[in-house]
Enzyme design. Structure first.
Site, PDB file in Angstrom:
ATOM      1  N   ASP A 130     -10.835 -19.815 -78.176  1.00 48.35           N
ATOM      2  CA  ASP A 130     -12.132 -19.322 -78.657  1.00 48.35           C
ATOM      3  C   ASP A 130     -13.270 -20.046 -77.950  1.00 48.35           C
ATOM      4  O   ASP A 130     -14.293 -19.442 -77.617  1.00 48.35           O
ATOM      5  CB  ASP A 130     -12.264 -19.547 -80.173  1.00 48.35           C
ATOM      6  CG  ASP A 130     -11.258 -18.727 -80.966  1.00 48.35           C
ATOM      7  OD1 ASP A 130     -10.856 -17.667 -80.454  1.00 48.35           O
ATOM      8  OD2 ASP A 130     -10.885 -19.147 -82.065  1.00 48.35           O
ATOM      9  N   THR A 131     -13.080 -21.351 -77.762  1.00 45.42           N
ATOM     10  CA  THR A 131     -14.111 -22.129 -77.074  1.00 45.42           C
ATOM     11  C   THR A 131     -14.365 -21.568 -75.687  1.00 45.42           C
ATOM     12  O   THR A 131     -15.517 -21.409 -75.265  1.00 45.42           O
ATOM     13  CB  THR A 131     -13.667 -23.598 -76.965  1.00 45.42           C
ATOM     14  OG1 THR A 131     -13.330 -24.067 -78.267  1.00 45.42           O
ATOM     15  CG2 THR A 131     -14.779 -24.454 -76.390  1.00 45.42           C
ATOM     16  N   LEU A 136     -13.303 -23.481 -83.957  1.00 47.94           N
ATOM     17  CA  LEU A 136     -12.797 -22.678 -82.839  1.00 47.94           C
ATOM     18  C   LEU A 136     -11.584 -23.370 -82.239  1.00 47.94           C
ATOM     19  O   LEU A 136     -11.560 -24.594 -82.115  1.00 47.94           O
ATOM     20  CB  LEU A 136     -13.875 -22.539 -81.764  1.00 47.94           C
ATOM     21  CG  LEU A 136     -15.198 -21.885 -82.170  1.00 47.94           C
ATOM     22  CD1 LEU A 136     -16.155 -21.902 -80.998  1.00 47.94           C
ATOM     23  CD2 LEU A 136     -14.970 -20.477 -82.632  1.00 47.94           C
ATOM     24  N   ASP A 137     -10.581 -22.585 -81.844  1.00 48.54           N
ATOM     25  CA  ASP A 137      -9.488 -23.195 -81.087  1.00 48.54           C
ATOM     26  C   ASP A 137      -9.874 -23.191 -79.610  1.00 48.54           C
ATOM     27  O   ASP A 137     -10.959 -22.738 -79.236  1.00 48.54           O
ATOM     28  CB  ASP A 137      -8.153 -22.487 -81.363  1.00 48.54           C
ATOM     29  CG  ASP A 137      -8.118 -21.060 -80.854  1.00 48.54           C
ATOM     30  OD1 ASP A 137      -8.930 -20.739 -79.969  1.00 48.54           O
ATOM     31  OD2 ASP A 137      -7.287 -20.281 -81.328  1.00 48.54           O
ATOM     32  N   SER A 138      -8.980 -23.716 -78.781  1.00 51.11           N
ATOM     33  CA  SER A 138      -9.363 -23.910 -77.382  1.00 51.11           C
ATOM     34  C   SER A 138      -9.677 -22.580 -76.691  1.00 51.11           C
ATOM     35  O   SER A 138     -10.583 -22.496 -75.869  1.00 51.11           O
ATOM     36  CB  SER A 138      -8.267 -24.652 -76.632  1.00 51.11           C
ATOM     37  OG  SER A 138      -7.020 -23.998 -76.814  1.00 51.11           O
TER      38      SER A 138
END
Lengths: 79, 125
Positions: free
Chosen positions: B84-85, B80-82
């Protein structure tokens, strides 16, 4: 996310978080529309250089205004 | 946080004392017990972990959904990228009916951190 984030990057994440929270207040069946819209809008500027402070700050202001607009409970769907 | 729990109790206790002076001694112990129950109901970490894992599995952006353990990290293991997190954390918030403060949410990197924080904040359920 192992690297430290700058203050401005955190602000962007906070804006994103606020946006997603607004999306979750909308009717269940329309929530994906809002999520997709948020992803699109943030994705448009994905390649913006990290150092382009003025543009990022401008976009943050635009984003915050738009959250206010879309938070209204009368607004139930988006295209 | 606790103020909001205790203040109504105090108000009720005061009323009870005024209206029912005789039953005062019977009412008080009950009021002291209820906040303790409130605590212990949700500190079962395994259960919280299971719920968090379920939310992650339901999340459409994960790429390695098969084996999620308490050691799983959002960025490294789930890809996950930031952003998505952030989305995933809000989904977890929704499920537990809590809100991570911004500062906390910035620091949550994996399942373990998240479960730990939820376990320490008993207002969730």
């Amino acid at each position: 996310m192992a690297k430290r984030l700058s203050g401005l990057q955190k602000e962007v994440l906070h804006l994103y978080r606020a946006s997603v929270r607004v999306a979750h207040t909308k009717p269940k069946q329309n929530q994906p529309h809002f999520i997709n819209y948020i992803r699109e809008e943030f994705g448009k500027h994905k390649d913006l250089p990290k150092r382009d402070f003025t543009t990022i700050e401008h976009l943050l202001r635009v984003g915050n205004k738009r959250i206010n607009l879309y938070s209204s409970p009368e607004l139930k769907d988006i295209n | 946080m606790f103020k909001s729990v205790f203040r109504p109790c105090a108000a009720v206790a005061k009323n009870a004392r005024m209206t029912l002076p005789v039953r005062n001694s019977i009412l008080m112990p009950q009021m002291m017990v209820s906040p303790i129950r409130f605590y212990s109901a949700t500190t079962d970490r395994n259960e919280i972990t299971q719920r968090v894992v379920d939310v992650i599995k339901a999340f459409d952006r994960t790429n390695a959904s098969a084996d999620i353990s308490s050691k799983t990290l959002f960025h490294k293991d789930l890809g996950l990228d930031s952003l998505d997190t952030v989305e995933l954390l809000v989904a977890i918030e929704e499920d537990f009916d809590i809100q991570f403060p911004d500062k906390v949410a910035d620091e949550l990197k994996g399942v373990e951190d998240t479960v730990e924080w939820i376990a320490n904040h008993p207002e969730s359920e």
